[in-house]
Design a protein around this motif. Structure first.
Motif, PDB file in Angstrom:
ATOM      1  N   THR A   3       0.848  -1.119   0.066  1.00 51.02           N
ATOM      2  CA  THR A   3      -0.080  -0.044  -0.079  1.00 51.02           C
ATOM      3  C   THR A   3       0.726   1.195  -0.114  1.00 51.02           C
ATOM      4  N   PHE A   4       0.307   2.265  -0.167  1.00 49.55           N
ATOM      5  CA  PHE A   4       0.796   3.435  -0.026  1.00 49.55           C
ATOM      6  C   PHE A   4       1.730   3.745   1.203  1.00 49.55           C
ATOM      7  N   GLU A   5       1.053   3.377   2.160  1.00 52.89           N
ATOM      8  CA  GLU A   5       1.400   3.698   3.540  1.00 52.89           C
ATOM      9  C   GLU A   5       2.553   2.919   3.852  1.00 52.89           C
ATOM     10  N   GLU A   6       2.854   1.492   3.507  1.00 54.82           N
ATOM     11  CA  GLU A   6       3.674   0.656   3.433  1.00 54.82           C
ATOM     12  C   GLU A   6       4.959   1.260   2.680  1.00 54.82           C
ATOM     13  N   ASP A  21       6.804  16.893  -0.141  1.00 52.48           N
ATOM     14  CA  ASP A  21       5.488  16.481  -0.479  1.00 52.48           C
ATOM     15  C   ASP A  21       5.166  17.542  -1.985  1.00 52.48           C
ATOM     16  N   VAL A  22       4.494  16.898  -2.911  1.00 49.05           N
ATOM     17  CA  VAL A  22       4.333  17.469  -3.961  1.00 49.05           C
ATOM     18  C   VAL A  22       2.733  17.546  -4.336  1.00 49.05           C
ATOM     19  N   SER A  23       2.076  17.983  -5.331  1.00 50.57           N
ATOM     20  CA  SER A  23       0.677  18.242  -5.665  1.00 50.57           C
ATOM     21  C   SER A  23      -0.100  16.752  -5.453  1.00 50.57           C
ATOM     22  N   LEU A  24      -1.672  16.929  -5.364  1.00 56.17           N
ATOM     23  CA  LEU A  24      -2.099  15.791  -5.429  1.00 56.17           C
ATOM     24  C   LEU A  24      -1.908  14.540  -4.527  1.00 56.17           C
ATOM     25  N   GLY A  25      -1.324  15.057  -3.496  1.00 56.15           N
ATOM     26  CA  GLY A  25      -0.951  13.943  -2.356  1.00 56.15           C
ATOM     27  C   GLY A  25       0.254  12.942  -2.544  1.00 56.15           C
ATOM     28  N   ARG A  26       0.815  13.371  -3.817  1.00 55.81           N
ATOM     29  CA  ARG A  26       2.054  12.611  -4.107  1.00 55.81           C
ATOM     30  C   ARG A  26       3.303  13.143  -3.299  1.00 55.81           C
ATOM     31  N   VAL A  27       4.257  12.095  -3.160  1.00 53.02           N
ATOM     32  CA  VAL A  27       5.618  12.517  -2.389  1.00 53.02           C
ATOM     33  C   VAL A  27       6.569  12.245  -3.293  1.00 53.02           C
ATOM     34  N   ASN A  28       7.714  12.946  -3.217  1.00 54.10           N
ATOM     35  CA  ASN A  28       8.949  12.571  -3.675  1.00 54.10           C
ATOM     36  C   ASN A  28      10.108  12.592  -2.805  1.00 54.10           C
ATOM     37  N   PHE A  29      11.109  11.802  -2.921  1.00 53.42           N
ATOM     38  CA  PHE A  29      12.195  11.698  -2.041  1.00 53.42           C
ATOM     39  C   PHE A  29      13.549  11.931  -2.787  1.00 53.42           C
ATOM     40  N   HIS A  30      14.249  12.814  -2.195  1.00 48.27           N
ATOM     41  CA  HIS A  30      15.587  13.059  -2.695  1.00 48.27           C
ATOM     42  C   HIS A  30      16.776  12.889  -2.258  1.00 48.27           C
ATOM     43  N   TYR A  31      17.912  12.577  -2.822  1.00 42.67           N
ATOM     44  CA  TYR A  31      19.010  12.344  -2.162  1.00 42.67           C
ATOM     45  C   TYR A  31      19.772  13.459  -2.373  1.00 42.67           C
ATOM     46  N   GLU A  32      19.930  14.288  -1.249  1.00 38.37           N
ATOM     47  CA  GLU A  32      20.706  15.593  -1.520  1.00 38.37           C
ATOM     48  C   GLU A  32      22.294  15.444  -1.847  1.00 38.37           C
ATOM     49  N   ASP A  33      22.891  14.179  -1.159  1.00 35.49           N
ATOM     50  CA  ASP A  33      24.354  14.060  -1.394  1.00 35.49           C
ATOM     51  C   ASP A  33      24.640  13.691  -2.642  1.00 35.49           C
ATOM     52  N   SER A  34      23.757  13.533  -3.759  1.00 35.71           N
ATOM     53  CA  SER A  34      24.342  12.948  -5.207  1.00 35.71           C
ATOM     54  C   SER A  34      25.311  13.925  -5.641  1.00 35.71           C
ATOM     55  N   ILE A  35      26.180  13.248  -6.246  1.00 39.58           N
ATOM     56  CA  ILE A  35      27.114  13.895  -7.179  1.00 39.58           C
ATOM     57  C   ILE A  35      26.962  14.025  -8.628  1.00 39.58           C
ATOM     58  N   HIS A  46       2.223   7.923  -5.031  1.00 36.92           N
ATOM     59  CA  HIS A  46       0.993   8.432  -5.206  1.00 36.92           C
ATOM     60  C   HIS A  46       0.225   7.747  -4.172  1.00 36.92           C
ATOM     61  N   PRO A  47      -0.847   8.129  -3.452  1.00 38.99           N
ATOM     62  CA  PRO A  47      -1.792   7.294  -2.674  1.00 38.99           C
ATOM     63  C   PRO A  47      -2.353   6.098  -3.276  1.00 38.99           C
TER      64      PRO A  47
END
Length: 148
Positions: A3-6, A21-35, A46-47
């Motif tokens: 599920t989305f929650e899992e 968090d982005v639009s329409l309940g969607r979520v992004n995850f970033h790796y800020e240490d990317s070279i 998405h949910p």
């Protein structure tokens, strides 16, 4: 299918990733240490359970990526999800990237990530330089080359 929650729980347990968090309940995850230029690892989770993981630079893939280098994770198991995210983070952490492309005439070109640029070499001769990986890929595909 998770599920989305899992999926959210699994992804949030990976300390290298930052949630956005982005639009329409969607979520992004970033790796800020990317070279690399790319920092988004999980895109539009998405949910409804759909979402994508950036996998363009992962070596020895056993899955298909779309034109943005993404893999749909809708039907992934927990192990598959953890594995692809780990591989995505590793691919964004590697300082040296090299890929061989070949055409119908068996000519080979190398794509090398060097100093924030994507260079294409014919043996040791520089054939082209691009600011992004996708720019280099578009050039190679237009010239009739495909990944070896």
């Amino acid at each position: 299918m998770l599920t989305f929650e899992e999926k959210l729980e699994i992804i949030e347990s990976i300390p290298e990733l930052q949630r956005k968090d982005v639009s329409l309940g969607r979520v992004n995850f970033h790796y800020e240490d990317s070279i690399q230029d790319k920092t988004t690892v999980v895109y539009h989770l998405h949910p409804n359970g759909n979402g994508f993981v950036y996998a363009e630079l992962i070596e020895n893939k056993n899955f298909l990526t779309d034109h943005k280098g993404m893999v749909n994770i809708r039907d992934f198991t927990e192990q598959q999800l953890r594995s692809i995210i780990k591989e995505s983070i590793e691919s964004l952490s590697e300082s040296t990237f090299e890929e061989i492309w070949i055409n119908n005439e068996k000519q080979e070109l190398r794509v090398v990530h060097d100093f924030d640029l994507w260079n294409i070499y014919a043996e040791d001769i520089l054939d082209g330089t691009f600011p992004t990986y996708n720019g280099a890929v578009n050039y190679l595909e237009q010239e009739g080359f495909s990944r070896k």
